[in-house]
Design a protein around this motif. Structure first.
Motif, mmCIF file in Angstrom:
data_model
loop_
_atom_site.group_PDB
_atom_site.id
_atom_site.type_symbol
_atom_site.label_atom_id
_atom_site.label_comp_id
_atom_site.label_asym_id
_atom_site.label_seq_id
_atom_site.Cartn_x
_atom_site.Cartn_y
_atom_site.Cartn_z
ATOM 1 N N TRP A 15 0.843 -1.212 0.000
ATOM 2 C CA TRP A 15 0.000 0.000 0.000
ATOM 3 C C TRP A 15 0.872 1.253 0.000
ATOM 4 O O TRP A 15 0.507 2.275 -0.567
ATOM 5 C CB TRP A 15 -0.932 0.019 1.221
ATOM 6 C CG TRP A 15 -1.834 -1.175 1.357
ATOM 7 C CD1 TRP A 15 -1.543 -2.349 1.987
ATOM 8 C CD2 TRP A 15 -3.183 -1.315 0.862
ATOM 9 N NE1 TRP A 15 -2.617 -3.201 1.911
ATOM 10 C CE2 TRP A 15 -3.638 -2.601 1.241
ATOM 11 C CE3 TRP A 15 -4.047 -0.497 0.142
ATOM 12 C CZ2 TRP A 15 -4.911 -3.073 0.927
ATOM 13 C CZ3 TRP A 15 -5.323 -0.964 -0.169
ATOM 14 C CH2 TRP A 15 -5.740 -2.234 0.215
ATOM 15 N N ASN A 42 2.497 -3.271 15.178
ATOM 16 C CA ASN A 42 2.998 -1.895 15.007
ATOM 17 C C ASN A 42 1.926 -0.840 15.196
ATOM 18 O O ASN A 42 2.204 0.328 15.043
ATOM 19 C CB ASN A 42 3.675 -1.672 13.669
ATOM 20 C CG ASN A 42 3.130 -2.489 12.551
ATOM 21 O OD1 ASN A 42 3.892 -3.212 11.988
ATOM 22 N ND2 ASN A 42 1.863 -2.414 12.216
ATOM 23 N N VAL A 55 0.129 2.614 7.385
ATOM 24 C CA VAL A 55 0.755 3.474 6.378
ATOM 25 C C VAL A 55 0.177 3.077 5.019
ATOM 26 O O VAL A 55 -0.315 1.959 4.871
ATOM 27 C CB VAL A 55 2.289 3.302 6.368
ATOM 28 C CG1 VAL A 55 2.909 3.877 7.610
ATOM 29 C CG2 VAL A 55 2.707 1.844 6.192
ATOM 30 N N ASP A 67 -4.521 6.702 4.040
ATOM 31 C CA ASP A 67 -5.044 5.743 3.069
ATOM 32 C C ASP A 67 -4.517 6.089 1.660
ATOM 33 O O ASP A 67 -4.562 7.259 1.239
ATOM 34 C CB ASP A 67 -6.582 5.731 3.070
ATOM 35 C CG ASP A 67 -7.132 4.531 2.314
ATOM 36 O OD1 ASP A 67 -7.586 3.572 2.948
ATOM 37 O OD2 ASP A 67 -7.093 4.576 1.073
ATOM 38 N N SER A 68 -4.058 5.079 0.955
ATOM 39 C CA SER A 68 -3.458 5.335 -0.364
ATOM 40 C C SER A 68 -4.438 6.023 -1.312
ATOM 41 O O SER A 68 -4.034 6.871 -2.116
ATOM 42 C CB SER A 68 -2.937 4.030 -0.988
ATOM 43 O OG SER A 68 -3.969 3.074 -1.091
HETATM 44 N N1 LIG Z 1 -6.527 0.868 2.875
HETATM 45 C C1 LIG Z 1 -5.238 1.267 3.384
HETATM 46 C C2 LIG Z 1 -4.474 0.007 3.781
HETATM 47 C C3 LIG Z 1 -3.148 0.326 4.417
HETATM 48 C C4 LIG Z 1 -2.427 -0.893 4.941
HETATM 49 O O1 LIG Z 1 -2.962 -1.991 5.097
HETATM 50 N N2 LIG Z 1 -1.144 -0.663 5.244
HETATM 51 C C5 LIG Z 1 -0.304 -1.701 5.795
HETATM 52 C C6 LIG Z 1 1.086 -1.622 5.196
HETATM 53 S S1 LIG Z 1 1.194 -2.188 3.562
HETATM 54 C C7 LIG Z 1 -0.083 -1.437 7.267
HETATM 55 O O2 LIG Z 1 0.083 -0.308 7.685
HETATM 56 N N3 LIG Z 1 -0.051 -2.483 8.045
HETATM 57 C C8 LIG Z 1 0.264 -2.387 9.415
HETATM 58 C C9 LIG Z 1 -0.794 -2.920 10.287
HETATM 59 O O3 LIG Z 1 -1.921 -3.138 9.793
HETATM 60 O O4 LIG Z 1 -0.489 -3.126 11.464
HETATM 61 C C10 LIG Z 1 -4.522 2.121 2.333
HETATM 62 O O5 LIG Z 1 -4.950 2.106 1.168
HETATM 63 O O6 LIG Z 1 -3.593 2.862 2.651
#
Ligand SMILES: N[C@@H](CCC(=O)N[C@@H](CS)C(=O)NCC(=O)O)C(=O)O
Length: 228
Positions: A15, A42, A55, A67-68
């Motif tokens: 993302w 995290n 992130v 959000d992206s």
């Molecule tokens: N819908 C969100 C999804 C963001 C997402 O899932 N980010 C992941 C990283 S690729 C994250 O931060 N994961 C950490 C967690 O969920 O603890 C977007 O589009 O930004």
């Protein structure tokens, strides 16, 4: 004031790649801030700067944008080129971006992004086969309608940025996405910003247990090019 884009590990964070690549490809200046994943959770660390504990996040002056897709919409109001100009290309780009943002969960879960490795899938269940077939259809329609080399024609747009993580997944797992798909994958993997991201991914020293476990669940690793 230059905005700061906060993203996580290059090797794993699909993302994060979307807005990072979009901003690099369009030449939008930003401070590149990396917050690596913390194990086992995290959320607490990421909550210090992100309302969702995830992130990517863009800090633009006093405005926090998360959000992206939220970041992409914010950028589109401030910079040209995020969406194609022509109405039919613009509609197509917005639809495939929406489709990628809300869908393709089998592809996401069964082919985790791990830029530095190559792997053989354990299996291709029906839900994954459906996602691959739909992506193949999108690539083929995009190239037939808009002529390439990018998804909506001559210019890189948000549509390409949103499918960029898929290009890494296609290469890692050797997925067959047809001739048009293979052409687009080769084009985006050769983009200087994608190569910059890949070089950083290969050099990272972080190994995050949860993402490595996801990879082991998805398939058997046949090569690992990470040097960090
Ligand atoms: N819908 C969100 C999804 C963001 C997402 O899932 N980010 C992941 C990283 S690729 C994250 O931060 N994961 C950490 C967690 O969920 O603890 C977007 O589009 O930004």
């Amino acid at each position: 004031m230059t905005p700061a884009l906060i993203t996580a590990n290059r090797n794993y964070s699909s993302w994060s790649l979307r807005p990072w690549l979009l901003m690099r490809a369009l030449g939008i200046a930003f401070e590149d801030r990396i917050e690596p994943f913390a194990h086992p959770v995290n959320w607490h660390a990421f909550r210090a700067f992100s309302p969702t504990g995830q992130v990517p996040v863009l800090i633009d002056g006093d405005t926090t944008v998360w959000d992206s897709l939220g970041i992409t919409l914010h950028l589109a109001e401030r910079h040209p080129g995020v969406w194609p100009q022509a109405p039919d290309a613009r509609a197509f780009a917005q639809c495939v971006v929406a489709e990628m943002h809300g869908g393709f969960s089998a592809l996401r879960n069964r082919c985790t992004m791990n830029v530095g490795v190559r792997a053989t899938l354990a299996e291709v269940p029906a839900d994954l086969a459906r996602d691959i077939a739909r992506i193949t259809e999108i690539f083929s329609e995009a190239m037939a309608r808009f002529g390439g080399p990018w998804l909506t024609g001559a210019a890189f747009t948000a549509a390409d940025a949103f499918y960029a993580p898929v290009a890494f997944r296609i290469r890692t797992y050797g997925l067959d996405v047809g001739t048009a798909g293979a052409q687009w994958v080769a084009t985006i993997l050769a983009h200087p910003a994608m190569q910059e991201w890949e070089r950083a991914a290969l050099g990272e020293t972080w190994r995050e247990a949860e993402h490595e476990a996801d990879l082991a669940r998805c398939g058997m690793v046949t090569a690992d090019y990470r040097t960090g």
